[in-house]
Every structure is written in C-alpha cells, then in structure tokens.
Design a protein around this motif. Structure first.
Motif, PDB file in Angstrom:
ATOM      1  N   ASN A  31       0.830  -1.206   0.000  1.00  0.00           N
ATOM      2  CA  ASN A  31       0.000   0.000   0.000  1.00  0.00           C
ATOM      3  C   ASN A  31       0.862   1.253   0.000  1.00  0.00           C
ATOM      4  OD1 ASN A  31      -2.390   1.509   0.110  1.00  0.00           O
ATOM      5  ND2 ASN A  31      -2.336   1.596   2.342  1.00  0.00           N
ATOM      6  N   CYS A  32       1.841   1.303  -0.910  1.00  0.00           N
ATOM      7  CA  CYS A  32       2.729   2.454  -0.973  1.00  0.00           C
ATOM      8  C   CYS A  32       2.756   2.998  -2.399  1.00  0.00           C
ATOM      9  CB  CYS A  32       4.134   2.088  -0.511  1.00  0.00           C
ATOM     10  SG  CYS A  32       5.049   1.037  -1.667  1.00  0.00           S
ATOM     11  N   VAL A  33       3.465   4.109  -2.620  1.00  0.00           N
ATOM     12  CA  VAL A  33       3.529   4.711  -3.955  1.00  0.00           C
ATOM     13  C   VAL A  33       4.866   4.442  -4.634  1.00  0.00           C
ATOM     14  CG1 VAL A  33       1.897   6.515  -3.312  1.00  0.00           C
ATOM     15  CG2 VAL A  33       4.344   6.971  -3.178  1.00  0.00           C
ATOM     16  N   GLY A  34       5.747   3.684  -3.990  1.00  0.00           N
ATOM     17  CA  GLY A  34       6.988   3.300  -4.631  1.00  0.00           C
ATOM     18  C   GLY A  34       8.213   3.951  -4.034  1.00  0.00           C
ATOM     19  N   VAL A  35       9.302   3.910  -4.781  1.00  0.00           N
ATOM     20  CA  VAL A  35      10.577   4.453  -4.313  1.00  0.00           C
ATOM     21  C   VAL A  35      11.203   5.280  -5.428  1.00  0.00           C
ATOM     22  CG1 VAL A  35      10.968   2.494  -2.763  1.00  0.00           C
ATOM     23  CG2 VAL A  35      11.918   2.448  -5.062  1.00  0.00           C
ATOM     24  N   MET A  36      12.025   6.230  -5.013  1.00  0.00           N
ATOM     25  CA  MET A  36      12.752   7.076  -5.952  1.00  0.00           C
ATOM     26  C   MET A  36      14.188   7.203  -5.471  1.00  0.00           C
ATOM     27  SD  MET A  36      11.993  11.071  -7.022  1.00  0.00           S
ATOM     28  CE  MET A  36      10.342  10.691  -7.625  1.00  0.00           C
ATOM     29  N   VAL A  37      15.130   6.901  -6.341  1.00  0.00           N
ATOM     30  CA  VAL A  37      16.550   7.109  -6.058  1.00  0.00           C
ATOM     31  C   VAL A  37      17.028   8.145  -7.071  1.00  0.00           C
ATOM     32  CG1 VAL A  37      18.825   6.067  -5.840  1.00  0.00           C
ATOM     33  CG2 VAL A  37      16.791   4.752  -5.200  1.00  0.00           C
ATOM     34  N   ASN A  38      17.220   9.368  -6.601  1.00  0.00           N
ATOM     35  CA  ASN A  38      17.418  10.521  -7.479  1.00  0.00           C
ATOM     36  C   ASN A  38      18.888  10.818  -7.738  1.00  0.00           C
ATOM     37  OD1 ASN A  38      15.916  12.306  -9.021  1.00  0.00           O
ATOM     38  ND2 ASN A  38      16.078  13.965  -7.535  1.00  0.00           N
ATOM     39  N   ASP A  39      19.751   9.911  -7.328  1.00  0.00           N
ATOM     40  CA  ASP A  39      21.178  10.048  -7.616  1.00  0.00           C
ATOM     41  C   ASP A  39      21.372  10.135  -9.132  1.00  0.00           C
ATOM     42  OD1 ASP A  39      23.900   9.556  -8.140  1.00  0.00           O
ATOM     43  OD2 ASP A  39      24.109   8.212  -6.425  1.00  0.00           O
ATOM     44  N   PRO A  40      22.130  11.126  -9.642  1.00  0.00           N
ATOM     45  CA  PRO A  40      22.325  11.238 -11.097  1.00  0.00           C
ATOM     46  C   PRO A  40      22.908   9.988 -11.727  1.00  0.00           C
ATOM     47  CG  PRO A  40      23.071  13.231  -9.987  1.00  0.00           C
ATOM     48  CD  PRO A  40      22.751  12.235  -8.909  1.00  0.00           C
ATOM     49  N   SER A  68       6.496  14.063 -10.419  1.00  0.00           N
ATOM     50  CA  SER A  68       7.055  15.244  -9.752  1.00  0.00           C
ATOM     51  C   SER A  68       8.438  14.882  -9.226  1.00  0.00           C
ATOM     52  CB  SER A  68       6.148  15.699  -8.607  1.00  0.00           C
ATOM     53  OG  SER A  68       4.944  16.232  -9.100  1.00  0.00           O
ATOM     54  N   VAL A  69       9.427  15.060 -10.051  1.00  0.00           N
ATOM     55  CA  VAL A  69      10.788  14.708  -9.681  1.00  0.00           C
ATOM     56  C   VAL A  69      11.559  15.971  -9.325  1.00  0.00           C
ATOM     57  CG1 VAL A  69      12.924  13.611 -10.435  1.00  0.00           C
ATOM     58  CG2 VAL A  69      10.715  12.710 -11.214  1.00  0.00           C
ATOM     59  N   PRO A  70      11.980  16.104  -8.076  1.00  0.00           N
ATOM     60  CA  PRO A  70      12.752  17.285  -7.673  1.00  0.00           C
ATOM     61  C   PRO A  70      14.183  17.191  -8.192  1.00  0.00           C
ATOM     62  CG  PRO A  70      12.528  15.790  -5.841  1.00  0.00           C
ATOM     63  CD  PRO A  70      11.739  15.185  -6.962  1.00  0.00           C
ATOM     64  N   PRO A  71      14.946  18.255  -8.069  1.00  0.00           N
ATOM     65  CA  PRO A  71      16.359  18.173  -8.463  1.00  0.00           C
ATOM     66  C   PRO A  71      17.119  17.230  -7.531  1.00  0.00           C
ATOM     67  CG  PRO A  71      15.912  20.249  -7.358  1.00  0.00           C
ATOM     68  CD  PRO A  71      14.587  19.599  -7.586  1.00  0.00           C
ATOM     69  N   PRO A  72      18.224  16.669  -7.983  1.00  0.00           N
ATOM     70  CA  PRO A  72      19.008  15.785  -7.106  1.00  0.00           C
ATOM     71  C   PRO A  72      19.644  16.566  -5.966  1.00  0.00           C
ATOM     72  CG  PRO A  72      20.169  16.171  -9.162  1.00  0.00           C
ATOM     73  CD  PRO A  72      18.817  16.784  -9.324  1.00  0.00           C
ATOM     74  N   GLY A  73      19.832  15.892  -4.864  1.00  0.00           N
ATOM     75  CA  GLY A  73      20.433  16.536  -3.695  1.00  0.00           C
ATOM     76  C   GLY A  73      20.634  15.540  -2.585  1.00  0.00           C
ATOM     77  N   GLY A  74      20.877  16.048  -1.376  1.00  0.00           N
ATOM     78  CA  GLY A  74      21.237  15.178  -0.261  1.00  0.00           C
ATOM     79  C   GLY A  74      20.119  14.832   0.688  1.00  0.00           C
ATOM     80  N   LEU A  75      18.883  15.296   0.431  1.00  0.00           N
ATOM     81  CA  LEU A  75      17.781  15.020   1.355  1.00  0.00           C
ATOM     82  C   LEU A  75      17.203  13.643   1.086  1.00  0.00           C
ATOM     83  CD1 LEU A  75      15.890  16.143   3.590  1.00  0.00           C
ATOM     84  CD2 LEU A  75      14.358  16.892   1.751  1.00  0.00           C
ATOM     85  N   ALA A  76      17.084  12.828   2.131  1.00  0.00           N
ATOM     86  CA  ALA A  76      16.453  11.515   2.063  1.00  0.00           C
ATOM     87  C   ALA A  76      15.094  11.595   2.731  1.00  0.00           C
ATOM     88  CB  ALA A  76      17.327  10.466   2.747  1.00  0.00           C
ATOM     89  N   ILE A  77      14.066  11.104   2.045  1.00  0.00           N
ATOM     90  CA  ILE A  77      12.688  11.249   2.512  1.00  0.00           C
ATOM     91  C   ILE A  77      12.075   9.875   2.725  1.00  0.00           C
ATOM     92  CG2 ILE A  77      10.403  12.189   1.983  1.00  0.00           C
ATOM     93  CD1 ILE A  77      11.819  14.041  -0.052  1.00  0.00           C
ATOM     94  N   LEU A 130      10.251  24.176  -4.890  1.00  0.00           N
ATOM     95  CA  LEU A 130      11.215  24.975  -4.121  1.00  0.00           C
ATOM     96  C   LEU A 130      12.628  24.878  -4.673  1.00  0.00           C
ATOM     97  CD1 LEU A 130      10.119  24.067  -0.459  1.00  0.00           C
ATOM     98  CD2 LEU A 130       9.765  26.265  -1.612  1.00  0.00           C
ATOM     99  N   GLY A 131      12.867  23.870  -5.498  1.00  0.00           N
ATOM    100  CA  GLY A 131      14.243  23.616  -5.923  1.00  0.00           C
ATOM    101  C   GLY A 131      15.051  22.911  -4.859  1.00  0.00           C
ATOM    102  N   LEU A 132      14.369  22.161  -3.992  1.00  0.00           N
ATOM    103  CA  LEU A 132      15.005  21.446  -2.894  1.00  0.00           C
ATOM    104  C   LEU A 132      15.564  20.124  -3.407  1.00  0.00           C
ATOM    105  CD1 LEU A 132      15.597  20.885   0.118  1.00  0.00           C
ATOM    106  CD2 LEU A 132      13.221  20.114   0.347  1.00  0.00           C
ATOM    107  N   GLY A 133      16.865  19.908  -3.247  1.00  0.00           N
ATOM    108  CA  GLY A 133      17.504  18.700  -3.758  1.00  0.00           C
ATOM    109  C   GLY A 133      17.169  17.470  -2.951  1.00  0.00           C
ATOM    110  N   VAL A 134      16.704  16.421  -3.607  1.00  0.00           N
ATOM    111  CA  VAL A 134      16.310  15.171  -2.968  1.00  0.00           C
ATOM    112  C   VAL A 134      17.144  14.036  -3.559  1.00  0.00           C
ATOM    113  CG1 VAL A 134      14.438  13.489  -2.698  1.00  0.00           C
ATOM    114  CG2 VAL A 134      13.974  15.945  -2.473  1.00  0.00           C
ATOM    115  N   GLY A 135      17.665  13.191  -2.695  1.00  0.00           N
ATOM    116  CA  GLY A 135      18.439  12.042  -3.142  1.00  0.00           C
ATOM    117  C   GLY A 135      17.642  10.763  -3.161  1.00  0.00           C
TER     118      GLY A 135
END
Length: 890
Positions: free
Chosen positions: A317-326, A337-346, A364-369
């Motif tokens: 019952n989840c929406v999946g996973v995203m690994v935004n490392d380039p 909705s893919v944010p820019p890459p960065g160091g935030l883990a959610i 916001l342009g908040l980098g997410v990893g």
C-alpha cells in the motif's frame, strides 16, 4: 507479570542477510543434531573442551529433554536451517551459565553477538542478573564476543579456564554497541534498494492503464541507468522493454521488484521473487493491513515469505521508491514530480503526503536524493532507513512523515545519533487533542499525544514540523545556509510594516530581534529613510537603492551583533527591484558563515545564488527559528546519564511486583504507607508521617513540630484540595483534631488515615511520570500546586536523560524566574530539583510497572526540595521496548 520468554525475532546479520532467533522447539532435534555433527574439530574442542562427538550428541539429548534449570535455549536459523544455538542454565538464584555454538560457515557474521543480546534479555526477564561462561583461553572469538558486547564484564582464570561473568542489564554501552552494529547491517541489507542496478515491474497492463504501467512510464522517463524488466505472462515486451513470464525467468540478478498486481496475487509474486533471489520487493498493491484482520493476516503471510527468503519488503500500500542520484535516476513511483538531485532523504508513511512533498521540493528547488514510501510498514520502517542513511555520505539530511512509532525508544536513539551529524525533520500525524488519554493524575491529563512527540523530538534533536510545507521550507534553508550561531535575527526591508511583522513572527518562533548598538545604527543611518528605521528592524524606505542594500547588509553581517539576516523586498515604482536583489547576493558572498534569507514579493529573488528565497515573511522566520533551535541543540553538551544502579533497580522492581500482586489484576493506586518502600531508594518519599486515628495524628504533629499540614492519605481520593481534605498551617492539637474529624465527616467514615507534615513554604513545582503506550515513559516538569491545572506551563522529558537535560527543562518553564530569585527573592536550590527530576527518570526506566506518578506540589526552597504530595499508580507492564535486543519489525 512478565512476557512469555523468549519471543521469536527476525534479525539482520552483519552481511545484511536475514536470520531468525527463536526458542528451541520439540521438532528441532534433527536440526540441532546436524549443527553439532557438522561442527569442525576445533569448534567442538572450544565448545566442549574435548573432541568427543558422543559428548556433543549427549548434550543435544540433554537440551531436547529439557530441564528445570534451563532458563532459555535459543536457536538461530537461516533459510529454515539451524545455524547456531545459545543456552542459559541456572546455577544460582540470579546466575546462569551460558554456552554458544555457531556453525563454522556462519562465523564472523554477527550471530554470536545477536544471540548474546537475546539470551541476556530472556534471562533478565526471569530475574537472572548475571551470566557466566567457561571459555578456553584459545577461544578468541568467544572472548571477543563477550568483551565487545558492551555489557558489564569481569573474568578470572580458574585452572587454565577463563570464567567470564557479565551482567544481563542492557547498559547504555551495550545498547550503543548493538545500535552501531545494526546500522552497518541495515546499510548492507538495504543497499540493493537504495543503490539499485536493476528493476523489474510486475503488473503492467497491456492497455496502458493501471499503476504498474504508470510506474514503468516513470522509470523510463526518469532515465534509469540500470537494467529494466517487465514481468508479464503473455507478451514479449512493453514499451520496448523486454517482458518475461515470471521474475524467476528474468536474466541476471534483480535488485528491486515493483509489484502492482491485485492483492490476492501478491503472495505468489513474492514467492516467485524468492525463487529468483530478488533483494527487495516494493508492493504498491493495497488491500492488506489497512483493511482489517483478513488483510492483516495476508500482510503477515507476505512478510513471513519475504523474511524467510532474505527479501526486504517496502509497503504494501505504498507509492513506490525514488533514487534521485544522477548515477541511478530511478523513479519507481506513479508520480512524475521529480525534484532536483540533492542530499535530502525522505521517508513517508503516507503516499499522498509523500507525493505532495516531492511536488513541493520540485517547486522549491530542494535537492532530494532518495524517497521511500513506507505504506503499511510491514517490514522496512523509518528506523531502518535512518540507520542505513546515518553513515551514508550522500545523505545530508532526512525528512520523515510518520503516523506511528513501532519502537519509539529505538527511534529516539537512532534519530539522536543522526541529528548529531545531520538534520532530521519530521511531521507526525495523529497529534491532535482528540487523542488525549484519560487519566486521574495531573501528569496523565497533561500528557497528550502531541506533548509526547514533542518530548521525543526534543530529546533526539529532531526538528518537528506542523506540515509538509513547513518541513520543505526548513529543509531548504538547512540545505542552502550555514547554521546560525545564535538566535539574534536582523531584519531589513524596504517596507516598514513587513519588517515589523517579521519581528513579531520572530518572537513567536523563538528568535530575538535585538536593538542594534548606537555605533552600528550610526553606520547604517546614511542608508535609511530617517533614523527611526535603524534600530532593528531596519527600514530602508521605499526609495532604497542597490547601494543602500549593499551597505546595510554588509554592516550587519560584519557587526557580530546578529546571527542571521532576513531581507524583505517589495517592488516599487521608485526604483528597479532586481538591482536590490543583485546587491544582496553580491554582499552575501563575502560573509558565507552567516545565514541569509530573502522574502522577495512579486516574484523577486529567483536565482539569487547563496540566498534562500521564501514567498512569505512568516515562512522565512519559521525556518530561521527551526535552524536556530537545531544549532542550539547541537551546541549543548550531551553527557550520558549517570551510571545505572542495578541493585536499586532490582529491589525497586521487586517491591513494585509485590504491590501489584496485592492490588490484583490491572493494578491500581498505591497506599500511602507503601509509597516510601517503593520510592525511598530514589530519594522520592514524601515528608511527614502517617496516622490512622485521631490520637496518633496529634502525637505525630507534636513530634513533627507545629505548624503542620494535615491531608487525607487515601489512595482513592484524587483531588484532595477540591474537597477540603488538606489543611495548611495548623498550629495546635485542637486544629489537628478538628481537621481529622472534618475529613472523616466529608468521607462519611468514623476514622480516616492522614499524613501529617511540617508546614513548608516555597515555590511550587509539579513533577510526574506517565507511560505513553507508544513512546514509553515520560517525565513531566511543570508549574505546581493549583496552577498545574490552569497554566499551560509544562515540559516533558524522555528518559534516559542527564542532569543537564533536567536543568534545561526546568529553565524552559515560564515560571523559571520564580525559581531563580524573582524580584529580589532568594533563589531556590535548583540542583536538588534537578536531582529529583533525574531520579524520576531513573525510576521510570527501572520500574516499568509505574504507570502514573504525581509529585504535586514539590516545594522548592533555598535549602532544598521537599515532596509534600506523592501518588503512584502501578499497572502490569510485560515488555520494555527500550531494552529490546536487536530485531526487525514484527
């Protein structure tokens, strides 16, 4: 009064594999015999001090037969095969002998340390306080096991054999060692999920509809750098991606399988994943634990299948996973909705909140990893992810949306370690006042779900946020700006009213907007519209030019009088606005150690490098306040609590268990006569003496010395003052007699028990303990007396905590000036109050049967602290999560 011992548990080995630790079962003879038969000669010699295979087999017979002296026999299994065993057999009232055997192929995988933790817990719960083991000096592995486990240890040589003795208490050192090992195991176990090289999607419809097809589209559009496969029974490819009938038909290893089939097909899919050796399965499908008992049973079967085959499970019952490392670029979700890459883990327990947060981060342009949708948290939880992320250099901060804490003490430990290195932000659902628990004591009535979470976050250094939006804005500031050195905020604007609003918001969010020194005001006066705008907030006026912004910002940042700068700019017709932003950016580059934020109305500030831009004044100040709180938490020394008094704890718990036996099922309030025996060892007994009749009351009053206080001492009477059952300042035998008669009349009895105490004046404080069903024990510090129920002046602490933590809690109260010598009064002895608060924390951990405890009022005087009213409620408490040995979520 104690839990069934021991409970089966899934554990992570040092290499990331999943094992199980459970009690020996009657059907285990063959497996246990095979373990001993397969042991090499050296293992056999070190375990049995001989090479006798017959002795080993006889020992298996002994274990299977059972014995009255056997405290616990545990086995560890991998893939259903017994690979290790640990045994504790009683050799004294509180002493057991421990013995271990680990299969030769499983050495150096951490099984010994895991079994030792679980064996110690099993022994601890039946009153075994010490384990002893006979170890040959050549058995370096076993000696290393004991010495490195963190338990209190002694050893001596007895005719060439080392007798190693350890306490079963889960000391702070033992817990820290276990947590450190668990972090490494989690990182290895979750590596295929967090750093995938291949993904397979199960449940992709040919007609282009459904969640599986949406996930495939996201993966392809995201540009995943690894191998992509589709599992479909009837086609060879989908959208140009090769398709295979089963996961077990996919060539090569699959790191992550994303499952979006109907719920009744998910279990078969996971069985197929097990045959294929898939490392992690992400179950997007719903219809499990969220739907009630039948769904929960399906979810448990799903989890058991995954664990038995070394698969880590996300969801269901989840929406999946995203690994935004380039270098990875995996978007295995059904959002684009893919944010820019960065160091935030959610990590988000809510799929909807997670998607909203990703969209906000993109905006916001908040980098997410990394983004992990936890769903029902059947297996992988926020605790697991924090543990895996803690030592990951690519993770610079963590953001969590949670609706429950599976193991709150463990979360507190992991989050605190994480926050010591990098920020943790969290939003918790279900904190409303409607969740308030009923309780007879002041402490229980005050301990709402929200204050419990606040205590947990304060202890762990977690930045609690009210919404995903607040969490995103705060994360953006922390990602882009250095931490402030303190709470002093300078506000500069070209619209005076907005500067005033910023100053008001600063006060709400714990920031100071200090008046600037006369010298600094003089230096910036040439750049403001009149001298009234130089004090802070600084009003540049509507006609401000770029040089004004540059000069004032530079003067403030160089002054040493402020710790952060907030600039609010409004476009006007008097002067172009963009040059003002450019001037701020250029100036900020020369002062990189101080955080600078900009509120640019009308779209100002886009692309302002080095400056964090917000849409609204309150948003910016709120984020600045959070950054200042985190910086303050980091800067505060965190000393370990004092060493644990094991004998005191054992004695106090023994008293509590004896009282519980007398109180019967469910427990209840403790008689006043029994309170000193329970609380005395902690220095928490009330002043005064009990009297059960009129004549005794007057004799006790004479012994105590007039004036005295007389109050009812009946455990069933809760709010004594409301019923006139407390009399203060009585100065004669006649006064005492009249009070006792009045109490008896009020309660409709001929005689009543009373507590006679010296009349003490001081500042009234309320202290207490309450046990939250999720978070564990909480210690309250509050304004006392009748003010407790009126003033919202209280804070809660999560044990264990140090003397410094207690001091901070006391000083955080609005009533602190009264304790510190308000208007010339003599300050009270706060060191004694701190000791009392720490003692409450110790008691709460040592005696989990203490369900509620009220000390109200506590009279604080210049000469010490006097407890004048103490009430304790005991209740059965079968299992202490804080002392739980390492294990995966069950």
């Amino acid at each position: 009064m104690t839990r069934p011992l021991p409970r089966p548990a899934d554990v992570l080995l040092a290499d990331g594999r999943i094992a199980a630790i459970r009690p020996l079962a009657p059907t285990d003879r063959a497996g246990l015999m095979a373990l001993h038969d397969a042991a090499g000669d050296e293992s056999l010699r070190l375990r049995f001090f001989s090479l006798s295979r017959e002795a080993a087999r006889a020992y298996v017979d002994h274990l299977m037969a059972g014995s009255g002296d056997t405290v616990a026999t545990l086995v560890a299994t991998v893939g259903g095969t017994i690979v290790a065993t640990a045994v504790a057999e009683r050799v004294g009232p509180d002493l057991a002998e421990a013995a271990f055997l680990v299969a030769d192929a499983e050495h150096r995988h951490g099984l010994g340390s895991l079994l030792l933790e679980h064996l110690a817990a099993a022994c601890r719960d039946v009153g075994i306080r010490r384990l002893v083991a006979e170890v040959l000096p050549a058995n370096h592995a076993m000696l290393t096991l004991f010495r490195g486990a963190g338990f209190t240890l002694t050893q001596r040589n007895d005719h060439g054999v080392l007798l190693v003795e350890m306490s079963t208490e889960a000391t702070a050192a033992a817990v820290e060692v276990a947590d450190r090992r668990e972090r490494a195991s989690e990182a290895r176990s979750l590596a295929p999920l967090l750093h995938p090289r291949s993904v397979a999607i199960v449940g992709v419809r040919r007609d282009g509809s459904g969640l599986g097809r949406a996930v495939l589209t996201s993966v392809l559009e995201g540009g995943f750098t690894g191998a992509v496969h589709v599992v479909h029974p009837e086609v060879d490819s989908v959208d140009g991606v090769g398709a295979f009938p089963r996961l077990s038909d996919v060539p090569g290893h699959v790191d992550v399988a994303v499952v979006a089939v109907p719920a009744h097909h998910v279990l078969d899919t996971v069985r197929d994943a097990a045959r294929a050796g898939v490392s992690a399965v992400v179950v997007i499908s719903s219809g499990f634990g969220e739907l009630g008992p039948d769904g929960a049973a399906m979810q448990q079967r799903l989890l058991r299948t995954a664990r038995d085959h070394n698969i880590r499970l996300i969801g269901p019952n989840c929406v999946g996973v995203m690994v935004n490392d380039p270098e990875v670029r995996l978007n295995a979700t059904f959002t684009r909705s893919v944010p820019p890459p960065g160091g935030l883990a959610i990590a988000s327990q809510s799929g909807g909140v997670g998607i909203a947060f990703l969209d906000l981060a993109r905006e916001l342009g908040l980098g997410v990893g990394t983004f992990i949708s936890l769903g029902n948290k059947a297996d992988v939880s926020g605790n697991d992810l924090l543990a895996a992320w803690l030592d990951d250099p690519t993770v610079t901060a963590a953001a969590l949306y949670l609706e429950s804490f599976g193991n709150a003490p463990k979360f507190a430990r992991i989050a605190r370690r994480f926050a010591e290195r990098k920020p943790v932000l969290a939003v918790v659902g279900g904190r409303s006042a409607s969740g308030r628990r009923g309780g007879a004591s002041h402490t229980a009535a005050a301990a709402t779900p929200a204050v419990g979470v606040d205590a947990l976050f304060s202890h762990a250094g977690v930045l609690g946020c009210a919404s995903a939006e607040e969490m995103g804005r705060t994360a953006l500031l922390l990602a882009e700006q250095p931490l402030p050195r303190g709470r002093r905020l300078a506000v500069v604007s070209n619209a005076g009213g907005l500067g005033v609003l910023a100053a008001d918001a600063a006060d709400l969010h714990g920031l100071d907007v200090p008046e600037l020194s006369s010298g600094l005001r003089s230096r910036i006066s040439d750049h403001v519209a009149g001298t009234v705008g130089t004090a802070n907030p600084v009003d540049l006026g509507a006609g401000a030019c770029a040089d004004d912004v540059r000069s004032v910002a530079a003067a403030l940042l160089a002054s040493g009088e402020v710790d952060a700068l907030l600039v609010v700019l409004v476009p006007t017709s008097a002067t172009p606005a963009q040059p003002l932003v450019d001037a701020l950016v250029a100036t900020r580059a020369g002062f990189p150690a101080t955080p600078v934020a900009l509120v640019g109305l009308g779209g100002l500030g886009k692309g302002a490098e080095g400056v964090t831009v917000f849409r609204a004044v309150d948003d910016a100040v709120e984020a600045m306040g959070a950054a200042a709180r985190y910086a303050s938490w980091l800067a505060t020394p965190r000393t370990l609590p004092a060493s644990h008094d094991e004998e005191r704890a054992a004695a106090a718990r023994g008293v509590a268990l004896g009282l519980l036996d007398d109180l019967g099922d469910g427990g209840g309030w403790v008689d006043a006569a029994d309170v000193p025996g329970l609380l005395g060892p902690y220095g928490l007994e009330p002043v005064g003496r009990l009297a059960n009749d009129l004549g005794t009351a007057t004799r006790v009053a004479s012994d105590v010395g007039y004036p005295v206080v007389v109050k009812i001492a009946d455990r069933d009477v809760v709010h004594k003052s409301d019923r006139g059952l407390v009399r203060l300042g009585l100065d004669s035998d006649e006064g005492v007699e009249e009070a006792v008669r009045a109490f008896a009349a009020e309660l409709g009895r001929s005689t009543v028990p009373v507590l006679v105490q010296p009349f003490v004046r001081g500042v009234e404080v309320a202290l207490g303990v309450v046990r939250d069903p999720s978070l564990g024990p909480l210690v309250m510090v509050a304004a006392g007396g009748v003010a407790t129920g009126i003033l919202d002046d209280r804070t809660f602490l999560l044990p264990p905590f140090s003397r410094q933590d207690a001091a901070r809690a006391i000083r955080s109260l609005r009533m602190w000036p009264l304790l510190d010598g308000y208007r010339g009064a003599q300050p009270v002895d706060t060191s004694e109050l701190e000791r009392t608060v720490v003692a409450l924390g110790d008691l709460a951990l040592d005696v989990p049967e203490v369900a509620e405890l009220d000390l109200n009022p506590v009279m604080c005087t210049p000469n010490g602290t006097v407890l004048v009213d103490v009430r304790v409620r005991l209740a059965p408490h079968p299992y202490d999560l804080a002392a739980q040995p390492r294990q995966l979520r069950s």
